[in-house]
Design a protein around this motif. Structure first.
Motif, short mmCIF file in Angstrom:
data_model
loop_
_atom_site.label_atom_id
_atom_site.label_comp_id
_atom_site.label_asym_id
_atom_site.label_seq_id
_atom_site.Cartn_x
_atom_site.Cartn_y
_atom_site.Cartn_z
N ARG A 127 0.84 -1.21 0.00
CA ARG A 127 0.00 0.00 0.00
C ARG A 127 0.87 1.25 0.00
O ARG A 127 1.74 1.41 0.84
N MET A 128 0.61 2.15 -0.92
CA MET A 128 1.25 3.46 -0.90
C MET A 128 0.69 4.30 0.25
O MET A 128 1.40 5.07 0.87
N ASP A 129 -0.60 4.15 0.48
CA ASP A 129 -1.28 4.85 1.56
C ASP A 129 -1.75 3.81 2.57
O ASP A 129 -2.67 3.04 2.28
N LYS A 133 -7.50 0.05 3.24
CA LYS A 133 -7.73 -1.25 3.88
C LYS A 133 -7.22 -2.41 3.03
O LYS A 133 -6.66 -3.37 3.54
N MET A 134 -7.44 -2.34 1.74
CA MET A 134 -7.05 -3.44 0.87
C MET A 134 -5.53 -3.52 0.71
O MET A 134 -4.85 -2.50 0.60
N THR A 135 -4.98 -4.72 0.72
CA THR A 135 -3.54 -4.93 0.54
C THR A 135 -3.29 -5.88 -0.62
O THR A 135 -4.23 -6.48 -1.18
N ALA A 136 -2.01 -6.08 -0.93
CA ALA A 136 -1.63 -7.03 -1.98
C ALA A 136 -2.10 -8.45 -1.63
O ALA A 136 -2.45 -9.24 -2.51
N LYS A 137 -2.10 -8.75 -0.36
CA LYS A 137 -2.58 -10.08 0.10
C LYS A 137 -4.02 -10.32 -0.35
O LYS A 137 -4.38 -11.43 -0.75
N PRO A 176 -3.57 -19.96 2.57
CA PRO A 176 -3.47 -18.55 2.13
C PRO A 176 -2.02 -18.15 1.83
O PRO A 176 -1.09 -18.63 2.48
N ILE A 177 -1.87 -17.29 0.85
CA ILE A 177 -0.55 -16.74 0.51
C ILE A 177 -0.42 -15.41 1.26
O ILE A 177 -1.15 -14.46 0.97
N GLU A 178 0.47 -15.35 2.21
CA GLU A 178 0.53 -14.20 3.12
C GLU A 178 1.81 -13.38 3.04
O GLU A 178 1.85 -12.26 3.52
N LEU A 214 -3.23 -2.56 -7.05
CA LEU A 214 -3.65 -2.21 -5.69
C LEU A 214 -3.79 -0.70 -5.50
O LEU A 214 -4.75 -0.22 -4.91
N ASN A 215 -2.82 0.05 -6.02
CA ASN A 215 -2.79 1.49 -5.81
C ASN A 215 -3.42 2.29 -6.95
O ASN A 215 -3.36 3.52 -6.94
N HIS A 216 -4.01 1.58 -7.93
CA HIS A 216 -4.70 2.23 -9.06
C HIS A 216 -3.79 3.23 -9.77
O HIS A 216 -4.24 4.30 -10.21
N GLU A 217 -2.51 2.89 -9.87
CA GLU A 217 -1.52 3.87 -10.32
C GLU A 217 -1.77 4.40 -11.73
O GLU A 217 -1.68 5.61 -11.97
N LEU A 218 -2.09 3.52 -12.67
CA LEU A 218 -2.25 3.97 -14.05
C LEU A 218 -3.56 4.73 -14.24
O LEU A 218 -3.62 5.71 -14.99
#
Length: 311
Positions: A127-129, A133-137, A176-178, A214-218
């Protein structure tokens, strides 16, 4: 851990801004404040600088670094997609220059617990911020196989995207992949050995893809550029540093569209769409780091600087 980050294309970027001493400038991806410090050093007492970043650690580090410039500096914790309303709240409707450095900072990559790096084992975060709440996991364990394939294919441009997605789904069916280490191992098994030996780290593209998603960068970049150009005063410039082809393509396209917005068919003798140019592209080809810079900072190798000037 100190917020250490070497600003890429530092002088090329700030020189490219053509800083007016009494002007108003925005660094919309403040980071550790490297570009900001150089911009502020060129401002008079009447000049104004606004730094924006969504990362709390960056805000703290840059705040300390820029303390000596006093009241001319304003720092805002926000995503640059909200730059226009954030500035308007502070009575600023137009600016003389904007900087965007779209790279992940060395601090974020090197701080294991942030989960950006495939080189150390840590919780899957990215997460950049960190207020988000949402993470790469959540992406790795929650997206369907088709969604994972799309993300890795489109944002990682990895030719093994389908196989990587398949392996992720099969593995998470067991448990789970953590962690970044777990994901690393899965990606490694999904890519042929001979490719792993000759094509750099096998996880680089997938980690990039998940971070972008995750960070909606584009999407943020695409949806922000026209607003930023509109906020520039005549002669004002926007300088953008990209680090991969997807970002660079978006910036190049936006700059060209704002330089030549006409949508009339080629066979029309005169323009009837009424769209007029907003400015001109200063960099017909992107500015690249010098050999000295790439030798001293390997993370600068893929950097490209493009500049647009408002008319």
């Amino acid at each position: 851990m100190a917020f250490d980050h070497v600003s890429v294309l530092l002088h090329e970027t700030v020189d490219g801004l053509n800083v007016r001493p009494d002007g108003t400038y925005v660094d919309a991806t403040l980071g550790g404040g490297g570009h900001a410090c150089e911009v502020c050093s060129r401002l008079s007492d009447k000049g104004r600088f606004i730094g924006i970043d969504q990362d709390a650690d960056a805000i703290e580090a840059a705040g300390k670094r820029l303390e000596g410039f006093g009241e001319k500096v304003t720092i805002i914790r926000s995503n640059y997609r909200d730059m226009k309303p954030e500035l308007q709240k502070r009575g600023i409707d137009s600016v003389d220059g904007i900087v965007l450095d779209l790279g992940v900072s060395s601090y974020q990559l090197d701080t294991a617990e942030r989960g950006f790096s495939y080189r150390v084992d840590a919780p899957l975060d990215m997460r950049m911020d960190q207020r988000q709440k949402m993470t790469a996991k959540d992406i790795v364990n929650g997206y369907s196989e088709m969604e994972l394939y799309r993300v890795i294919r489109d944002y990682g441009e990895d030719r093994f995207a389908k196989n990587i997605a398949k392996h992720i789904v099969a593995e998470r069916g067991k448990h789970p992949i953590e962690t970044t280490g777990q994901l690393n191992e899965i990606i490694s098994h999904a890519i042929p050995m001979k490719i792993r030996k000759t094509s750099g780290h096998p996880s680089k593209r997938t980690f990039q893809a998940i971070r972008i998603e995750l960070n909606h960068e584009l999407d943020v970049l695409k949806n922000s550029l026209d607003d930023m150009i509109d906020m520039l005063r005549p002669g004002g410039r926007i300088c953008i540093i990209t680090f991969h082809s997807l970002e660079d393509r978006i910036v190049k396209s936006a700059f060209r569209r704002n330089e030549n917005p006409c949508v009339c068919p080629d066979n029309f003798p005169v323009c009837v769409c009424g769209r007029t140019p907003k400015g001109k592209v200063i960099t017909r080809k992107p500015i690249l780091p010098s050999e000295e810079e790439t030798a001293s900072n390997s993370r600068s190798k893929s950097a490209k600087l493009r500049i647009f000037e408002r008319t």
